[in-house]
Write an enzyme that holds these catalytic residues in place. Structure first.
Site, PDB file in Angstrom:
ATOM      1  N   HIS A   4      10.769   6.998   7.991  1.00 36.79           N
ATOM      2  CA  HIS A   4      11.052   6.833   6.426  1.00 36.79           C
ATOM      3  C   HIS A   4      12.311   7.164   6.968  1.00 36.79           C
ATOM      4  CE1 HIS A   4       6.915   7.261   4.123  1.00 36.79           C
ATOM      5  NE2 HIS A   4       6.653   7.374   4.788  1.00 36.79           N
ATOM      6  N   HIS A  52       6.551   4.608  12.704  1.00 39.31           N
ATOM      7  CA  HIS A  52       6.512   4.356  11.351  1.00 39.31           C
ATOM      8  C   HIS A  52       7.337   5.763  10.754  1.00 39.31           C
ATOM      9  CE1 HIS A  52       4.441   4.203   7.040  1.00 39.31           C
ATOM     10  NE2 HIS A  52       5.087   4.456   6.880  1.00 39.31           N
ATOM     11  N   CYS A  75       5.460   9.884   0.552  1.00 41.09           N
ATOM     12  CA  CYS A  75       4.027  10.099   0.945  1.00 41.09           C
ATOM     13  C   CYS A  75       4.104  10.789  -0.512  1.00 41.09           C
ATOM     14  CB  CYS A  75       4.491  10.596   2.256  1.00 41.09           C
ATOM     15  SG  CYS A  75       2.979  11.601   2.088  1.00 41.09           S
ATOM     16  N   ARG A  77       0.744  -1.204  -0.016  1.00 40.19           N
ATOM     17  CA  ARG A  77      -0.225   0.176   0.191  1.00 40.19           C
ATOM     18  C   ARG A  77       0.473   1.328  -0.148  1.00 40.19           C
ATOM     19  NH1 ARG A  77      -0.377   4.371   2.406  1.00 40.19           N
ATOM     20  NH2 ARG A  77      -0.441   3.640   4.514  1.00 40.19           N
TER      21      ARG A  77
END
Length: 325
Positions: free
Chosen positions: A235, A233, A266, A41
């Site tokens: 990055h 989460h 994103c 996703r």
């Protein structure tokens, strides 16, 4: 001239010695970590070329074979905004559902929730943000208004006995506002938890966080939400994802989001690079003696598959280091 040594068949010869290393000086670490694989996703949503549905399905099936306990399968958003996810129903219906593995999907509103349930979803996710400007640019409303939009989804999910996971974007920085207050992150996380989200994933959306920022943010959030209900989460825009994750582990967090081959970013965050690579996360956790239940060899194969399908190089350092020469 230095000689290049070919990778050994097992490809991961250093893990045994890493496991033997002492971790006593690193503070208390969890005995096991639940990895939430977000590659199908979050990893694919920003790819410019549409990935064929069969490729997405095979990727998820390979990740299931690798033993990932949670695999975020797709997003039930408007194809107008995220064309890559237009095949959400076909993907969710087409994957093999392995026993003991959850396949949550993103549902930003009631329409998405209803479509997800019709396609067989058993768990959904909703997205909040700790940045007012990010929220307005992302979903065209205020943070408070975004919570109001979630009310219907939460009520419907409770009625259908469907679990809901909450995300907090911009937990360590915003592409528009810059610094984000730990108190604001804690406020948004508390709201999502009080609404009924069983787990709150705190996202460093643009990867600007450092271990110090992670510690400060988690300290604030832990005053409002139990550590057992938190995930991180990260990055890797500035190469800090593993370091930030390790800080979270030392503070008691035992759920970590990551993406196979480091895919993702994103679409609304300028300059955001990929997620923490799942391969690198598993390698680190294994070296720390932390159980994940993930077969790293099979995970590497899944990463190889999707990178070949996308005609791109992996962002995983472990995959790069262990590739066949």
């Amino acid at each position: 001239m230095a000689t290049v040594r070919k990778a050994f068949p097992q490809r991961l010869v250093g893990l045994a010695s890493l496991r033997a290393a002492s971790t006593s000086s690193m503070g208390t670490l969890p005995k096991r970590v639940k990895i939430v694989e977000v590659g199908p996703r979050d990893g694919l949503q920003n790819e410019k070329s549409i990935v064929p549905t069969p490729v997405k399905i095979k990727l998820i099936d390979m990740l299931s074979e690798a033993g990932l306990p949670v695999i975020e399968a797709t997003s039930f958003v408007s194809p107008k905004w995220v064309p890559q996810m237009a095949d959400h129903s076909d993907v969710l219906k087409g994957i093999q559902k392995f026993p003991g593995i959850n396949y949550p999907v993103l549902t930003p509103n009631m329409k998405g929730f209803e479509e997800a349930v019709a396609a067989g979803a058993k768990e959904v996710s909703i997205f909040g943000a700790a940045s007012e400007l990010f929220t307005r640019k992302n979903v065209n409303c205020s943070i408070e208004e975004s919570f109001q939009r979630f009310d219907g989804v939460m009520q419907a999910a409770r009625a259908a006995s469907i679990s809901v996971r909450g995300y907090v974007s911009c937990a360590l920085g915003c592409p528009y506002e810059g610094k984000v207050s730990p108190a604001k992150v804690a406020e948004v996380a508390k709201k999502l938890y009080s609404m009924g989200c069983y787990e709150i994933s705190l996202g460093d959306t643009i990867g600007v966080g450092t271990p110090g920022l992670m510690k400060d943010m988690l300290t604030a959030v832990l005053h409002e939400v139990p550590v057992a209900a938190l995930a991180v989460h990260c990055h890797d825009t500035y190469g800090q994802a593993l370091a930030n994750t390790l800080v979270a582990l030392q503070m008691g967090v035992s759920v970590v989001d990551s993406s196979v081959a480091g895919l993702g970013g994103c679409p609304y965050a300028k300059g955001a690079s990929g997620n923490l690579a799942t391969e690198d996360l598993v390698y680190m956790l294994t070296g720390l003696g932390i159980h994940t239940g993930v077969n790293l060899q099979k995970l590497l194969e899944a990463g190889d598959f999707i990178c070949q399908a996308l005609n791109r190089k992996t962002s995983s350092k472990v995959a790069q280091a262990t590739c066949k020469l």
